[in-house]
Structures are given as structure tokens and as C-alpha cells.
Design an enzyme around this catalytic site. Structure first.
Site, PDB file in Angstrom:
ATOM      1  N   ASP A  20       0.858  -1.078  -0.130  1.00  0.00           N
ATOM      2  CA  ASP A  20      -0.094   0.037  -0.208  1.00  0.00           C
ATOM      3  C   ASP A  20       1.151   1.227   0.037  1.00  0.00           C
ATOM      4  OD1 ASP A  20      -1.612   2.194   0.600  1.00  0.00           O
ATOM      5  OD2 ASP A  20      -2.896   1.035   1.822  1.00  0.00           O
ATOM      6  N   HIS A 135      -5.194  12.236  13.675  1.00  0.00           N
ATOM      7  CA  HIS A 135      -6.464  12.060  12.791  1.00  0.00           C
ATOM      8  C   HIS A 135      -7.825  11.088  13.651  1.00  0.00           C
ATOM      9  CE1 HIS A 135      -4.418  14.192   9.490  1.00  0.00           C
ATOM     10  NE2 HIS A 135      -3.402  13.178   9.567  1.00  0.00           N
ATOM     11  N   ASP A 172       2.075  19.579  12.460  1.00  0.00           N
ATOM     12  CA  ASP A 172       2.130  18.589  11.508  1.00  0.00           C
ATOM     13  C   ASP A 172       1.687  19.229  10.231  1.00  0.00           C
ATOM     14  OD1 ASP A 172       1.835  15.063  11.584  1.00  0.00           O
ATOM     15  OD2 ASP A 172       0.728  16.110  10.166  1.00  0.00           O
ATOM     16  N   HIS A 174      -0.333  18.204   8.297  1.00  0.00           N
ATOM     17  CA  HIS A 174      -1.856  17.781   8.020  1.00  0.00           C
ATOM     18  C   HIS A 174      -2.716  18.365   9.023  1.00  0.00           C
ATOM     19  CE1 HIS A 174       0.314  14.301   6.242  1.00  0.00           C
ATOM     20  NE2 HIS A 174      -0.418  14.363   5.275  1.00  0.00           N
ATOM     21  N   ASP A 265       6.320  16.097   9.284  1.00  0.00           N
ATOM     22  CA  ASP A 265       6.311  16.310   7.848  1.00  0.00           C
ATOM     23  C   ASP A 265       5.956  17.486   7.321  1.00  0.00           C
ATOM     24  OD1 ASP A 265       3.811  16.383   9.312  1.00  0.00           O
ATOM     25  OD2 ASP A 265       2.769  14.636   8.522  1.00  0.00           O
ATOM     26  N   TYR A 305       8.098  11.875   7.679  1.00  0.00           N
ATOM     27  CA  TYR A 305       8.245  10.578   6.711  1.00  0.00           C
ATOM     28  C   TYR A 305       9.548  10.596   5.975  1.00  0.00           C
ATOM     29  CZ  TYR A 305       3.406  10.405   8.498  1.00  0.00           C
ATOM     30  OH  TYR A 305       2.335  10.394   8.999  1.00  0.00           O
TER      31      TYR A 305
END
Ligand code: Q9C
Ligand code: ZN
Length: 539
Positions: A20, A135, A172, A174, A265, A305
């Protein structure tokens, strides 16, 4: 008071068991690489190291539904095929037989950190965890996140420690929509998040990630979203976001505790974020947060990452938590136009809720002075390593040259030194302040003092010798900061000498800030130094 580092090796057990491409970046090496780098830099050893514990089911229940907790518990017994099927029911999530254990350790690590800080065992700390949390929602895993580590830590700080105002800073890249949903109607938790948004065209593609989502009901104004509408945001943009949005609101909120959803990230090199902020930026952001809540800052790892960028950014954050000075940010500190637009749209959306944001249309207080930036040689504004400019053009070679030679500035052995004219005054100093006995050589002191009438008397000359000595040790890197006492009538003359002495030792830029009584501003007119010295406030 120290810094805690909370970790457990078991959190490296969970990994992706099938193909994935979206999920493979959330890998065990994120933790092992960051930890190795902390060890290699001697930073882990300077922290209070705590082994993470598992959170109890009651603690998970502070945020998550019993049915969802039972479902995740059940994944321990599933085979790979069943894990893959279940994972497919969520957006960007994978389960592994060890996920339940890891995710409980991740929550437990955040709770232990909060307990250590609120018990006064340490001032601040970092929990190095995976899976990440921001999240995750009451009854859903999302974006690699299983349990909402930071949200549970905030609820725990309220219930177990009686806190009334908690700030969550989510840097972050996101949007931590999980945290937003959990606290959107709660005025006791102020949630700030910046995130890659691109006008809604970036994951998780939510309308409620935009600047006009400000919370609901009693929580109006306690959700602060700063969407980045372009990639490539860098140090200047992040610092501007803190100075012009987060810090005004945070000072007004006056938190008792700061929790950081510390995702890296948002740093240069990350494949998800595509941003440009260098690792040193996170030392500065961490420093800026330490002025809040008496320095009680609890950081919990979220994303990140690019292993090298992640590791260096984690080191920078830990260094700042430990109190080390932050390496200077290089390159022109000019925010992008798109960043300024985003910042302005948050200020407009939040203006009704925060007095500290209500100064629109106010003319500048100071009229332009000969010391304004326009009058400065442009070379001073464009200093920095050439790689920095190259990296801004998304150059891969430039990125590795940036990350291959991390900017490590040695930490001065002495944090604060004090030079006093009367040695007995030293008795009242805190034990970690060095009382500096030294003085600059007499001939040198006299040479610097000669043009100044105010430095003719003995008392002023002795004090000047001490100031020069202190300055020398600071510029040598032996001392981080210092305080010297001079007679009031010699203050301006001492400052004149100190500025010239600093510049003659090779300082390129100097900010001179006079607080309190000074008989006159420093006099720099005679030798062309004025372009290097920014005048402060002379009261
Ligand atoms: N390229 C955290 O950083 N994939 N989660 C987005 C866009 C999901 C990120 C795809 C990213 C989840 C904690
Ligand atoms: Zn992220």
C-alpha cells in the site's frame, strides 16, 4: 528542571503487512532513526528517560467509544487478510496484530509525559510514539492514527490534574481533524493547527480545515485553523504564523499546559508536506512556545516521513526543550505572499473572538528612521548558505547538502553569567548562575574608555572591564548570556563601547534594546556602524 523523553521499543512492532504505497511511509524506522540520532548527539542521555506504559481502557474511553476500543482490541487476533479488509474500511489506515499494544503505548507515553510535567518532575518533554494520533476520532481510525494520543492527554490533564486551559499546537503538515472534532465546542482546550490545504485540494479534503472553521457554541474561537494554500512554505512563513496568529491568541488564552502535536512532515524533504522549513526552525518554534504555561510543554510525535529530516528536526526540538540556544535561521526571512494571505484570513476569521487580533488598520507607531531596513546594505539581508537558496527551488542535491551537514552549534557550558561590581551581591544569585570574577585587561579597558568622559571614574571603569570580559566570553561561546551592572551615569557610554567591541569581534548584526533609564541613545554616528546596529527602545 529537566526534559523527559518517553519511549518504548515495542512501538516499533507494528508495520504494514501488504502493499500500500499510501501507508508504507509510516514505518518502524521513523522511531529507530530518530532515537539513534538523539543518542548520537548525546541528547537522549541528557533527558530523563521514561519507559512508556500502556494506557488503560478507561483512559482510552476519555475520547473513544467502547465499541471502537473493542474493535481495535479485536485486531490482535486477526489474520493478515482480515486485517487488510478491516483497514480498508478507514481512510489511510493499516492494522497489524501489534497495533492495539503499540497504540496503547502511544497513548500511555503521552499520559506519562503529562503526569511527569504536572507533578513537577520535569519542566517539559517529548513522547516518541507511533502510531500517531491527531486524525483519530471517537469511533474511527484515520490517516495512520488509531487512538488520539494528544486529545486523550488533554482530557486526562483536565480530569486528573484539574486544569482549565490547555493549548494544543499542531504543527504537523496535515489537519488534525480528529482533535478539532473532539474539542470543537470546548472553550477549555484551544486547538491551533496549520496544514497543507491548497484550497481544499489536499488530503483530508475537508471544508472544516479552512480558516473560517473557528469552533462551535461555547467553543467559538477556540479552534484556530491556518491553511497553507501553496507548498514550499518555509522558516519565514512558520515564524510569521507564530508571531502574528498563534502567540497573540495563546498569550490572551493564558494556557496552564501546552501540548504539541509534533509532526515533522511540515519539514523540508518530507514527501507528504512538500514544505521547506529546515530542522532548526523547530528549535525556534519550540523556544517560542516555552514562554507559555511556565514552560510546561509536552510534545507528542505525529507525522514525519523523511527519516533524515525527521531525525534532525526531533533533535532540534529536544535541544530547545533542554534549553540550548537555537541555531540562527538562515536566508532572507521573507514570508511568501500566499502565507501572508492565509495569516490574514485567520486573523480576520478569529478577530471577533480575540482582542489581541483586533488592531487592523492601525497606522505604524514609529515613523521611518535612518536605521530602517531600506537603508541597510542588501548583503546583510541576503546572508546564508548558498544551498539554502538552491533548496528553495526543490533541488534534490541541495536538499541532501542541507541535511548532510546539520548545523550544530555547540552549547555554551555556562547558561547565565553575572558580573557584579560588589562581590557580596552574588550571595543572592540562584545556584545555576555563574558569578563572573574576571575582567578585561586594564590597558584594553582604558583604551576603550578613553574617548568617554562618563567612563573616567573608577567605578565606571571597573564595571566596563567586567562588561568587556563578559562580552568576550559570550562571543567565544563560553557563556550563553550575561548580566553586568554599571553605574547609571555611565550606562550610555558603556553601551557605546560594548557595541563597538562586539562589532570589532566580528559580530555582523546587533540588536540594542535599552529598557529603563538611559541618559541618551548610543552614539554610533562617527564610524559608519549604524547600518549594522538596529536601535531599540530608549526609555
Ligand atoms: N498524498 C499523519 O501525518 N495520505 N498522517 C495522504 C496525500 C494520508 C498522514 C495522501 C496521510 C496521513 C499523522
Ligand atoms: Zn501529518
Amino acid at each position: 528542571m529537566g526534559t523527559a523523553l518517553v519511549y518504548h521499543e515495542d512501538m516499533t512492532a507494528a508495520r504494514l503487512l501488504w502493499d500500500d504505497p499510501e501507508c508504507e511511509i509510516e514505518c518502524p524506522e521513523r522511531l529507530t532513526t530518530a532515537l539513534e540520532r538523539l543518542q548520537q548527539r548525546g541528547l537522549e542521555q541528557r533527558c530523563l528517560q521514561l519507559a512508556a506504559r500502556e494506557a488503560s481502557e478507561a483512559e482510552l474511553g476519555l475520547v473513544h467509544s467502547p465499541e471502537y476500543v473493542a474493535l481495535v482490541r479485536g485486531t490482535q487476533a486477526l489474520g493478515t487478510g482480515e486485517l487488510q479488509t478491516l483497514s480498508g474500511q478507514y481512510d489511510a489506515v493499516y492494522f497489524h496484530p501489534s497495533t492495539f499494544h503499540c497504540a496503547r503505548l502511544a497513548v500511555g507515553a503521552a499520559l506519562q509525559l503529562v503526569d511527569a510535567v504536572l507533578a513537577g518532575a520535569v519542566r517539559n518533554g517529548l513522547a516518541l510514539v507511533r502510531p500517531p494520533g491527531h486524525h483519530s476520532q471517537r469511533a474511527a481510525a484515520n490517516g495512520f492514527c488509531v487512538f488520539n494520543n494528544v486529545a486523550i492527554a488533554a482530557k486526562h490533564a483536565q480530569r486528573q490534574h484539574g486544569l482549565h486551559r490547555i493549548l494544543i499546537v499542531d504543527w504537523d503538515v496535515h489537519h488534525g481533524q480528529g482533535i478539532q472534532y473532539i474539542f470543537e465546542d470546548d472553550p477549555s482546550v484551544l486547538y491551533f493547527s496549520w496544514h497543507r490545504y491548497e484550497h481544499g485540494r489536499f488530503w483530508p479534503y475537508l471544508r472544516e480545515s479552512d480558516a473560517d472553521a473557528v469552533g462551535q457554541g461555547p467553543g467559538l474561537g477556540f479552534t484556530v485553523n491556518l491553511p497553507w494554500n501553496q507548498v514550499g512554505m518555509g522558516n519565514a512563513d512558520y515564524v510569521a504564523a507564530f508571531l502574528h496568529v498563534l502567540l497573540p491568541v495563546a498569550f490572551e488564552f493564558n494556557p496552564e499546559l501546552v501540548l504539541v502535536s509534533a509532526g515533522f512532515d511540515s519539514a523540508i524533504g518530507d514527501p507528504e508536506g512538500q514544505m521547506q522549513a529546515t530542522p532548526e526552525c523547530f528549535a525556534h518554534l519550540t523556544q517560542l512556545l516555552q514562554v507559555l504555561a511556565g514552560g510546561r510543554v509536552c510534545a507528542v510525535l505525529e507525522g514525519g516521513y523523511h527519516l533524515e529530516s525527521l531525525s534532525q528536526s526531533v533533535c532540534m526540538m529536544v535541544q530547545a526543550l533542554l534549553g540550548d540556544p537555537a541555531p540562527p535561521l538562515l536566508g532572507p526571512m521573507v514570508p511568501h505572499g500566499s502565507a501572508l494571505e492565509s495569516i490574514q484570513s485567520v486573523r480576520v476569521a478569529q478577530g471577533p473572538h480575540w482582542m489581541s487580533l483586533q488592531q487592523q488598520g492601525v497606522a505604524p507607531v514609529l515613523s521611518p528612521s535612518p536605521h530602517s531596513p531600506e537603508g541597510r546594505p542588501s548583503s546583510l539581508l541576503l546572508t546564508g548558505r548558498p544551498e539554502f537558496k538552491a533548496a528553495a527551488t526543490q533541488d534534490v542535491a541541495a536538499l541532501s547538502s542541507l541535511l548532510d551537514q546539520p548545523r550544530l552549534n555547540p552549547t555554551p557550558p555556562v547558561r547565565t553569567a553575572v558580573a557584579l561590581a560588589a562581590p557580596d551581591a552574588a550571595l543572592a544569585l540562584p545556584s545555576d548562575v555563574l558569578c563572573e570574577e574576571g575582567s578585561a585587561p586594564q590597558e584594553e579597558t582604558q583604551a576603550w574608555a578613553r574617548p568617554h568622559e562618563a567612563l573616567a571614574q573608577d567605578r565606571a571603569l571597573t564595571a566596563l572591564g567586567k562588561v568587556l570580559y563578559l562580552l568576550d566570553r559570550i562571543l567565544d561561546g563560553q557563556v550563553s548570556s550575561g548580566i553586568a551592572v554599571t553605574p547609571a551615569c555611565a550606562a550610555a557610554a558603556t553601551l557605546d563601547v560594548a557595541i563597538r567591541c562586539g562589532l570589532s569581534h566580528g559580530a555582523q548584526r546587533l540588536l540594542c534594546l535599552a529598557v529603563g533609564q538611559l541618559d541618551r541613545p548610543p552614539d554610533l554616528t562617527d564610524d559608519g556602524y549604524d547600518s549594522q546596529v538596529t536601535g531599540g527602545i530608549y526609555g
